[in-house]
Structures are given as structure tokens and as C-alpha cells.
Design an enzyme around this catalytic site. Sequence first.
Site, PDB file in Angstrom:
ATOM      1  N   GLY A 197       0.819  -1.211   0.000  1.00  0.00           N
ATOM      2  CA  GLY A 197       0.000   0.000   0.000  1.00  0.00           C
ATOM      3  C   GLY A 197       0.853   1.262   0.000  1.00  0.00           C
ATOM      4  O   GLY A 197       0.528   2.246  -0.674  1.00  0.00           O
TER       5      GLY A 197
ATOM      6  N   ASN B 176      -7.671   3.980   9.276  1.00  0.00           N
ATOM      7  CA  ASN B 176      -7.094   2.818   9.956  1.00  0.00           C
ATOM      8  C   ASN B 176      -7.227   2.863  11.473  1.00  0.00           C
ATOM      9  O   ASN B 176      -7.198   1.830  12.127  1.00  0.00           O
ATOM     10  CB  ASN B 176      -5.612   2.680   9.578  1.00  0.00           C
ATOM     11  CG  ASN B 176      -4.869   3.987   9.543  1.00  0.00           C
ATOM     12  OD1 ASN B 176      -5.300   4.939   8.895  1.00  0.00           O
ATOM     13  ND2 ASN B 176      -3.769   4.066  10.245  1.00  0.00           N
TER      14      ASN B 176
ATOM     15  N   GLN C 275      -7.821   0.085   4.006  1.00  0.00           N
ATOM     16  CA  GLN C 275      -8.586  -0.463   5.134  1.00  0.00           C
ATOM     17  C   GLN C 275     -10.016  -0.849   4.744  1.00  0.00           C
ATOM     18  O   GLN C 275     -10.718  -1.487   5.527  1.00  0.00           O
ATOM     19  CB  GLN C 275      -8.621   0.538   6.293  1.00  0.00           C
ATOM     20  CG  GLN C 275      -7.263   0.748   6.950  1.00  0.00           C
ATOM     21  CD  GLN C 275      -6.760  -0.481   7.703  1.00  0.00           C
ATOM     22  OE1 GLN C 275      -7.510  -1.401   8.013  1.00  0.00           O
ATOM     23  NE2 GLN C 275      -5.471  -0.499   8.009  1.00  0.00           N
TER      24      GLN C 275
ATOM     25  N   HIS D 298      -1.966  -7.526   2.537  1.00  0.00           N
ATOM     26  CA  HIS D 298      -1.815  -8.095   3.883  1.00  0.00           C
ATOM     27  C   HIS D 298      -2.837  -7.570   4.884  1.00  0.00           C
ATOM     28  O   HIS D 298      -2.896  -8.034   6.023  1.00  0.00           O
ATOM     29  CB  HIS D 298      -0.385  -7.915   4.403  1.00  0.00           C
ATOM     30  CG  HIS D 298      -0.046  -6.537   4.893  1.00  0.00           C
ATOM     31  ND1 HIS D 298      -0.139  -6.174   6.208  1.00  0.00           N
ATOM     32  CD2 HIS D 298       0.401  -5.444   4.236  1.00  0.00           C
ATOM     33  CE1 HIS D 298       0.244  -4.916   6.339  1.00  0.00           C
ATOM     34  NE2 HIS D 298       0.572  -4.448   5.165  1.00  0.00           N
TER      35      HIS D 298
ATOM     36  N   THR E 185       9.919  -8.032 -11.688  1.00  0.00           N
ATOM     37  CA  THR E 185       9.178  -9.291 -11.805  1.00  0.00           C
ATOM     38  C   THR E 185       8.126  -9.365 -10.707  1.00  0.00           C
ATOM     39  O   THR E 185       8.407  -9.065  -9.546  1.00  0.00           O
ATOM     40  CB  THR E 185      10.163 -10.473 -11.722  1.00  0.00           C
ATOM     41  OG1 THR E 185      11.125 -10.300 -12.761  1.00  0.00           O
ATOM     42  CG2 THR E 185       9.456 -11.811 -11.884  1.00  0.00           C
TER      43      THR E 185
ATOM     44  N   CYS F 154       2.387   1.165  12.456  1.00  0.00           N
ATOM     45  CA  CYS F 154       3.671   1.656  11.953  1.00  0.00           C
ATOM     46  C   CYS F 154       4.214   2.787  12.810  1.00  0.00           C
ATOM     47  O   CYS F 154       5.344   3.190  12.652  1.00  0.00           O
ATOM     48  CB  CYS F 154       3.548   2.084  10.501  1.00  0.00           C
ATOM     49  SG  CYS F 154       1.994   2.821  10.117  1.00  0.00           S
TER      50      CYS F 154
HETATM   51  C1  LIG Z   1      -4.767   3.300   5.499  1.00  0.00           C
HETATM   52  C2  LIG Z   1      -3.442   2.674   5.166  1.00  0.00           C
HETATM   53  N1  LIG Z   1      -2.815   3.033   4.048  1.00  0.00           N
HETATM   54  C3  LIG Z   1      -1.643   2.500   3.696  1.00  0.00           C
HETATM   55  C4  LIG Z   1      -1.021   1.561   4.491  1.00  0.00           C
HETATM   56  C5  LIG Z   1       0.298   1.000   4.071  1.00  0.00           C
HETATM   57  O1  LIG Z   1       0.145  -0.293   3.523  1.00  0.00           O
HETATM   58  P1  LIG Z   1       1.389  -1.301   3.442  1.00  0.00           P
HETATM   59  O2  LIG Z   1       1.636  -1.803   4.827  1.00  0.00           O
HETATM   60  O3  LIG Z   1       0.923  -2.383   2.516  1.00  0.00           O
HETATM   61  O4  LIG Z   1       2.529  -0.545   2.888  1.00  0.00           O
HETATM   62  C6  LIG Z   1      -1.636   1.172   5.694  1.00  0.00           C
HETATM   63  C7  LIG Z   1      -0.963   0.221   6.601  1.00  0.00           C
HETATM   64  O5  LIG Z   1      -0.954   0.409   7.807  1.00  0.00           O
HETATM   65  C8  LIG Z   1      -2.898   1.731   6.035  1.00  0.00           C
HETATM   66  O6  LIG Z   1      -3.536   1.389   7.147  1.00  0.00           O
END
Ligand SMILES: Cc1ncc(COP(=O)(O)O)c(C=O)c1O
Length: 385
Positions: free
Chosen positions: A71, A147, A175, A197, A233, A320
Site C-alpha cells: 500500500g 485505519n 482499510q 496483507h 518481476t 507503523c
Molecule cells: C490506510 C493505510 N494506508 C496504507 C497503508 C500501508 O500499507 P502497506 O503496509 O501495505 O505498505 C496502511 C498500513 O498500515 C494503512 O492502514
Amino acid sequence: MRTAVYLDHNATTPVHPGILAKAPEWLAFWGNPSSIHSFGRGPKAVLREARQSIASLTGVQPLELIFTAGGSEANNLAFKGLVTKRKHYVISAIEHPSVSKTAEWLRNQGCQVDILNVNRSGAIDLDELRARVTTETAMVSVMLANNETGHIYPLKEIVSVAHAQGALVHTDAVQALGKIEFNLKDLGVDLATFSGHKFYALKGCGILYARKGVTVNPAIHGGAQERGRRAGTENLLAIASLGFMCGKKGEIAAQSHRIGELRDHMESRILREISDTVVTGPEGHRLPNTSSLCLDGVDGETLLMNLDVRGFGVSTGAACSSGNPEPSPTLLAMGLSRQEAQQSLRLSLGWGNTLEEVDRFVDELVLVVDRLRSFDLGKKVGYGL
Ligand SMILES: Cc1ncc(COP(=O)(O)O)c(C=O)c1O
């Protein structure tokens, strides 16, 4: 011994057991999907099938999807890859860092970036959006679902405001995928982001949807994969796993309904049994699985660690930003005080959670909060076991 209970599905999800069963079949296609010879044909078909499945769940054309590594990469690509002469961007104040930090980068490159406020219910003001979007605006980016609080944003209305000025709309739908039903063509957005994921697929697969007619230049240069928009790839196994999950339309609807009832049951028990506790923005339209709570007099991190040693996985904000002592920017943007934000807990349910688990969690939460409050652990004091 009782099994641990995972209540942090907005951080990541366990892999769906059906994927584990299908993986050997996909792994047999170890060839390069770009190869012309027979070894490339199987993988190419797996890739095509996954693309078709994802496109059909989200209501778009298969070739409008660009596979990325996640993402974050897809959000970066939406901003950095978009071909436009306009130099003004509008994002909301509660975007994921992969949007807000990328917008900040654009600002450092000389673009103008406006941040849309959100109120205490998590809502944006469409009049403020109208006032900010001009004929100079390249793109408006507002996430489909948040999120941390689970709030869902009115993309159709946002699109109508932005398109009236010729601006494009991007939505971070990471989300939302697999939690609520939506159709990107109905929403009318021009770009959208997904991540495997967060939806029971393997890590390492994200997607940027770019509507036909929207030109995206690659951020990763090299081969001609993804019609020249993302070299490298393809991560076939992760992509196939996301395609597999997107084929589960019926299960998504049934699980969303079941999980919504579980979440409401959990929230009402918590509010009834733990005094001085509020849900953040309960009046807003929310994802069925997410609950953001503020527990007066209890430090969120201390609570998280106490619940962890008792076998419950929860979060105090975005995963994160764990290890970051600063309170959640999303909650601060909504007008919560630093103290309120630090007393927050995020619970996000998933397909595997049961009523028994949720009840066991609430029973434990009542005891832990009682204990921490009796020690006056409103302040940060470490484990306090
Ligand atoms: C709203 C949102 N956008 C983007 C991401 C980032 O996705 P990724 O972990 O696949 O890089 C997250 C992950 O926490 C998310 O909650």
C-alpha cells in the site's frame, strides 16, 4: 492453556487458510510471467486470473490495476507518478503517513499542499473542500476508511467537488478492501490504493488503480511490467493470494455483518462496565470491525503491554507508529487533547474472532483497567504488571 486473541487486524491479518492450501499449486508456476516460452505461460495465467478477480470485486477493468509491493508504494506512486501540469494537492488531516509524508515531499519539490480539517466525529467539511479545490488542483486524496477510527469518507461527494474543477481524486482504500462493499466506478475516483496483507493475503502485494485515461509514470524504472508503470518481476504468490481473497465476495458480506455485531457487543459491554470511557466518533459512519476508545486515566501503552502479557494483541494507534511515543496525529487532528490521545486504545476485529474471545477480552480489560486506575497509572509507568 488458552490461545492468544488477536484484535489488531487493521495492522495486518493472518493468512487465510485457503491460501495455505492453494500455495503449492501457485508455487509450481515458478517461471517468469514475462517469458514467452511455456514456463512463462502458467504464471502469466495465474497473474491474469488474480487481476481479473481483484478487478471484478472492486468494479474496475483488469488493466487499470498496477501491482506494487504494498500500500505504501501504491500511495507513493499515485502522487509521484501522476502526470499533471497542476501543482496543487489537497489531502485530509487523517491520511496514513504513506500519503501525508509523500504530500510533504511534493511540497518540498515546490508544490502547494492543503490539509483538510476533520472534526471531533472524524468528518471532513465539504464546504472547506469546495473552498480549497481550484482549477490549479491536480489531485484530492482522502482515504476511503481510516485505519485508527474506522471512519468512512464520502468519496462520491468528494469526487463531485473535485471533478467540477478538473481535479483528480485518489483514495487510499487499504482499510476498506474486504471490510465493506464498494465499487470504484460508482465512487467515481480516478486512483485508489489497496494492500493484500490487510485482507488475509500474503505480504508483498499492493495495488494502485489508475482509471483508464489517467497517466502514471513509473516510480521504479526498468522492465515493461504493468504496462510500463511499475518495473520488476511480479510477486506472483502474493498477487495470487490477493486474487484468491477477492473471489470471496459472499464471505466478505457475511463476515462484515457478523463482525459488526461482535464489535457493537464489545463496545456496549465496555461502555457499560468501564466508567469514564468513550468511543471516538461513534456517530460517524464506521468500518464494522474497528473501535477506537479513550479510557480516562489509563495510559494506552501501559494498557497495551498489560493486555499483551495476558495474551491479547491490541493497538494504541497505527502499528507503523509503534515505538513512537508521540500521540496519534489522527486523534490529535480530530481535536482530542494529547492526554486523550495517549489514553486511546484501538481494537480491530477480524474473520477469526469469536464471541467467546471478545467476551474473554472484555472481562480481562475490565480487570486491567480497574487495576491500573487503582494504582493511578494515568501517567506512563512501564509494564506495571
Ligand atoms: C490506510 C493505510 N494506508 C496504507 C497503508 C500501508 O500499507 P502497506 O503496509 O501495505 O505498505 C496502511 C498500513 O498500515 C494503512 O492502514
